[in-house]
Design a protein around this motif. Structure first.
Motif, PDB file in Angstrom:
ATOM      1  N   GLY A 198       0.798  -1.215   0.000  1.00 38.34           N
ATOM      2  CA  GLY A 198       0.000   0.000   0.000  1.00 38.34           C
ATOM      3  C   GLY A 198       0.833   1.268   0.000  1.00 38.34           C
ATOM      4  O   GLY A 198       2.015   1.265   0.372  1.00 38.34           O
ATOM      5  N   PRO A 199       0.217   2.371  -0.428  1.00 38.96           N
ATOM      6  CA  PRO A 199       0.934   3.635  -0.609  1.00 38.96           C
ATOM      7  C   PRO A 199       1.048   4.473   0.650  1.00 38.96           C
ATOM      8  O   PRO A 199       0.268   4.327   1.602  1.00 38.96           O
ATOM      9  N   ALA A 200       2.037   5.349   0.646  1.00 38.14           N
ATOM     10  CA  ALA A 200       2.193   6.349   1.709  1.00 38.14           C
ATOM     11  C   ALA A 200       3.238   7.355   1.256  1.00 38.14           C
ATOM     12  O   ALA A 200       4.082   7.056   0.403  1.00 38.14           O
ATOM     13  N   VAL A 201       3.151   8.541   1.820  1.00 39.18           N
ATOM     14  CA  VAL A 201       4.200   9.551   1.662  1.00 39.18           C
ATOM     15  C   VAL A 201       5.148   9.404   2.844  1.00 39.18           C
ATOM     16  O   VAL A 201       4.711   9.418   3.999  1.00 39.18           O
ATOM     17  N   LEU A 202       6.438   9.224   2.565  1.00 43.55           N
ATOM     18  CA  LEU A 202       7.437   9.223   3.631  1.00 43.55           C
ATOM     19  C   LEU A 202       8.009  10.627   3.727  1.00 43.55           C
ATOM     20  O   LEU A 202       8.710  11.083   2.819  1.00 43.55           O
ATOM     21  N   ASP A 237       0.354  10.171  -9.052  1.00 42.46           N
ATOM     22  CA  ASP A 237       0.100   8.931  -9.802  1.00 42.46           C
ATOM     23  C   ASP A 237       0.851   7.753  -9.195  1.00 42.46           C
ATOM     24  O   ASP A 237       0.320   6.631  -9.122  1.00 42.46           O
ATOM     25  N   SER A 238       2.089   7.996  -8.761  1.00 44.53           N
ATOM     26  CA  SER A 238       2.888   6.949  -8.142  1.00 44.53           C
ATOM     27  C   SER A 238       2.244   6.469  -6.847  1.00 44.53           C
ATOM     28  O   SER A 238       2.169   5.268  -6.572  1.00 44.53           O
ATOM     29  N   LEU A 239       1.736   7.406  -6.070  1.00 51.17           N
ATOM     30  CA  LEU A 239       1.032   7.035  -4.835  1.00 51.17           C
ATOM     31  C   LEU A 239      -0.223   6.235  -5.151  1.00 51.17           C
ATOM     32  O   LEU A 239      -0.509   5.214  -4.504  1.00 51.17           O
ATOM     33  N   MET A 244      -0.053  16.271  -1.788  1.00 50.26           N
ATOM     34  CA  MET A 244      -0.137  15.011  -2.535  1.00 50.26           C
ATOM     35  C   MET A 244      -0.763  13.903  -1.681  1.00 50.26           C
ATOM     36  O   MET A 244      -1.457  13.033  -2.206  1.00 50.26           O
ATOM     37  N   ALA A 245      -0.541  13.931  -0.376  1.00 47.28           N
ATOM     38  CA  ALA A 245      -1.186  12.939   0.493  1.00 47.28           C
ATOM     39  C   ALA A 245      -2.701  13.113   0.469  1.00 47.28           C
ATOM     40  O   ALA A 245      -3.453  12.129   0.420  1.00 47.28           O
ATOM     41  N   ILE A 246      -3.139  14.373   0.494  1.00 49.34           N
ATOM     42  CA  ILE A 246      -4.576  14.649   0.460  1.00 49.34           C
ATOM     43  C   ILE A 246      -5.178  14.227  -0.879  1.00 49.34           C
ATOM     44  O   ILE A 246      -6.210  13.560  -0.933  1.00 49.34           O
ATOM     45  N   GLU A 247      -4.512  14.610  -1.975  1.00 51.50           N
ATOM     46  CA  GLU A 247      -5.068  14.307  -3.292  1.00 51.50           C
ATOM     47  C   GLU A 247      -5.105  12.805  -3.569  1.00 51.50           C
ATOM     48  O   GLU A 247      -6.063  12.300  -4.162  1.00 51.50           O
ATOM     49  N   ALA A 248      -4.064  12.087  -3.139  1.00 56.29           N
ATOM     50  CA  ALA A 248      -4.028  10.641  -3.370  1.00 56.29           C
ATOM     51  C   ALA A 248      -4.743   9.866  -2.267  1.00 56.29           C
ATOM     52  O   ALA A 248      -4.929   8.655  -2.386  1.00 56.29           O
ATOM     53  N   ASP A 249      -5.131  10.581  -1.195  1.00 58.17           N
ATOM     54  CA  ASP A 249      -5.819   9.971  -0.046  1.00 58.17           C
ATOM     55  C   ASP A 249      -4.967   8.853   0.562  1.00 58.17           C
ATOM     56  O   ASP A 249      -5.404   7.710   0.705  1.00 58.17           O
ATOM     57  N   VAL A 250      -3.736   9.214   0.915  1.00 56.47           N
ATOM     58  CA  VAL A 250      -2.816   8.259   1.527  1.00 56.47           C
ATOM     59  C   VAL A 250      -2.230   8.887   2.794  1.00 56.47           C
ATOM     60  O   VAL A 250      -2.207  10.117   2.937  1.00 56.47           O
ATOM     61  N   ILE A 291      23.939   6.231  13.740  1.00 51.95           N
ATOM     62  CA  ILE A 291      22.865   6.935  13.050  1.00 51.95           C
ATOM     63  C   ILE A 291      21.543   6.428  13.592  1.00 51.95           C
ATOM     64  O   ILE A 291      21.252   5.220  13.535  1.00 51.95           O
ATOM     65  N   ASN A 292      20.773   7.327  14.139  1.00 54.57           N
ATOM     66  CA  ASN A 292      19.476   6.969  14.709  1.00 54.57           C
ATOM     67  C   ASN A 292      18.359   7.347  13.748  1.00 54.57           C
ATOM     68  O   ASN A 292      18.326   8.471  13.241  1.00 54.57           O
ATOM     69  N   ILE A 293      17.454   6.408  13.518  1.00 58.61           N
ATOM     70  CA  ILE A 293      16.300   6.644  12.654  1.00 58.61           C
ATOM     71  C   ILE A 293      15.041   6.377  13.472  1.00 58.61           C
ATOM     72  O   ILE A 293      14.888   5.294  14.054  1.00 58.61           O
ATOM     73  N   ARG A 294      14.168   7.349  13.509  1.00 58.42           N
ATOM     74  CA  ARG A 294      12.923   7.201  14.259  1.00 58.42           C
ATOM     75  C   ARG A 294      11.752   7.394  13.294  1.00 58.42           C
ATOM     76  O   ARG A 294      11.665   8.413  12.602  1.00 58.42           O
ATOM     77  N   ILE A 295      10.868   6.414  13.265  1.00 60.88           N
ATOM     78  CA  ILE A 295       9.731   6.414  12.339  1.00 60.88           C
ATOM     79  C   ILE A 295       8.450   6.550  13.144  1.00 60.88           C
ATOM     80  O   ILE A 295       8.209   5.772  14.075  1.00 60.88           O
ATOM     81  N   GLY A 296       7.636   7.526  12.800  1.00 63.27           N
ATOM     82  CA  GLY A 296       6.406   7.773  13.529  1.00 63.27           C
ATOM     83  C   GLY A 296       5.205   7.033  12.956  1.00 63.27           C
ATOM     84  O   GLY A 296       5.261   6.481  11.855  1.00 63.27           O
ATOM     85  N   ALA A 297       4.139   7.050  13.706  1.00 63.00           N
ATOM     86  CA  ALA A 297       2.896   6.420  13.257  1.00 63.00           C
ATOM     87  C   ALA A 297       2.323   7.179  12.065  1.00 63.00           C
ATOM     88  O   ALA A 297       2.493   8.404  11.955  1.00 63.00           O
ATOM     89  N   PRO A 298       1.675   6.475  11.144  1.00 65.92           N
ATOM     90  CA  PRO A 298       1.080   7.143   9.975  1.00 65.92           C
ATOM     91  C   PRO A 298       0.084   8.220  10.394  1.00 65.92           C
ATOM     92  O   PRO A 298      -0.667   8.062  11.370  1.00 65.92           O
ATOM     93  N   ILE A 299       0.095   9.318   9.663  1.00 64.12           N
ATOM     94  CA  ILE A 299      -0.819  10.430   9.905  1.00 64.12           C
ATOM     95  C   ILE A 299      -1.852  10.441   8.785  1.00 64.12           C
ATOM     96  O   ILE A 299      -1.510  10.565   7.606  1.00 64.12           O
ATOM     97  N   SER A 300      -3.100  10.296   9.145  1.00 67.16           N
ATOM     98  CA  SER A 300      -4.160  10.263   8.141  1.00 67.16           C
ATOM     99  C   SER A 300      -4.325  11.625   7.496  1.00 67.16           C
ATOM    100  O   SER A 300      -4.220  12.662   8.170  1.00 67.16           O
ATOM    101  N   PRO A 301      -4.578  11.653   6.190  1.00 62.79           N
ATOM    102  CA  PRO A 301      -4.747  12.947   5.518  1.00 62.79           C
ATOM    103  C   PRO A 301      -6.040  13.631   5.939  1.00 62.79           C
ATOM    104  O   PRO A 301      -7.064  12.985   6.121  1.00 62.79           O
TER     105      PRO A 301
END
Length: 258
Positions: free
Chosen positions: A37-41, A104-106, A136-142, A171-181
């Motif tokens: 499934g799609p998402a904007v990172l 389109d990619s999303l 783009m998150a809003i338009e693609a609804d992701v 190197i520390n990488i922190r990933i947050g919970a998805p944010i709904s558009p």
């Protein structure tokens, strides 16, 4: 994940570079990167090579992320790599077309990487956001998945000598919970930025940062520019680039006239 030979080779090269440099990468929140499934990172931008860490977190969830890259790179070897890795060319003179390609990619189910700050942060703090990621998150609804990376800028960033050898930087990488558009672009951008600020603080927590170091934010005792100072440096850099571009165009015009 469908096989993409060029992407597979690049991933192998990146892992070899990480091994050679002895980078110690710590990731939390990997479960937020969807396997389908799609998402904007939405990723903070402090280093020239921080895209490699983004690719790593994608692969750990069995995904090949899609980068948005300058369209002027679409030639030669880089152009070949962009084509075969399904990168999205960004043409500042045709922004609507580039934006449409990302949407389109999303819609086709991809993970699209966006740097909402647009350029590297010289202060190593989260800069103000451009609206593209939210729109783009809003338009693609992701959803938007916020990501904060800390430590990659010690390898190569603006205004600091690069360190490409073996240094074993953490190197520390922190990933947050998805944010709904949501329908409001400003609200979604603000929510994403607030989340990334929190994630960056988490990534910096307990990270060894010597006072006076050029790669340490002023807020934490380093000598990096403050956000205000960094903004001035950014404007000066843009002015130099504009002057150089105009000089090149004028030179081409003179040669064309013979």
């Amino acid at each position: 994940m469908a096989r993409e030979p060029v992407y597979d080779v690049l991933t192998g090269l990146v892992r070899t570079v990480f091994f050679a440099q002895g980078l110690r990468i710590d990731i939390t929140g990997q479960e937020h990167i969807p396997r389908v499934g799609p998402a904007v990172l939405a990723v903070n931008h402090t280093a020239y090579f921080d895209f490699m860490e983004v690719g790593l977190i994608g692969r750990r969830s069995g995904r090949n992320v899609r980068y948005m890259m300058k369209a002027e790179l679409e030639h030669g070897i880089v152009g070949f790599l962009m084509k075969h890795c399904k990168a999205i060319g960004v043409d500042r003179g045709a922004g609507a077309e580039s934006y449409g390609k990302a949407v389109d990619s999303l819609r086709s189910g991809e993970l699209v990487v966006v740097y909402p700050e647009a350029t590297i942060s010289r202060s190593f703090e989260i800069k103000e956001f451009k609206s593209g990621a939210a729109r783009m998150a809003i338009e693609a609804d992701v959803p938007i998945i916020p990501v904060a990376i800390w430590g990659a800028h010690r390898v190569w960033t603006k205004d600091i000598p690069k360190r490409l050898g073996r240094h074993r930087y953490p190197i520390n990488i922190r990933i947050g919970a998805p944010i709904s558009p949501v329908d409001d672009t400003d609200e979604l951008s603000a929510t994403t930025r607030a989340s990334m600020i929190e994630l960056l603080a988490e990534a910096q927590r307990d990270y060894p940062m010597p006072r006076g170091a050029a790669w340490v934010p002023a807020r934490l005792g380093g000598t990096a520019p403050t956000p205000v100072q960094a903004a001035i440096l950014d404007r000066e850099e843009l002015a130099r680039r504009k002057a150089a571009r105009e000089a090149r165009e004028a030179d081409r015009a003179r040669r064309a006239r013979g």
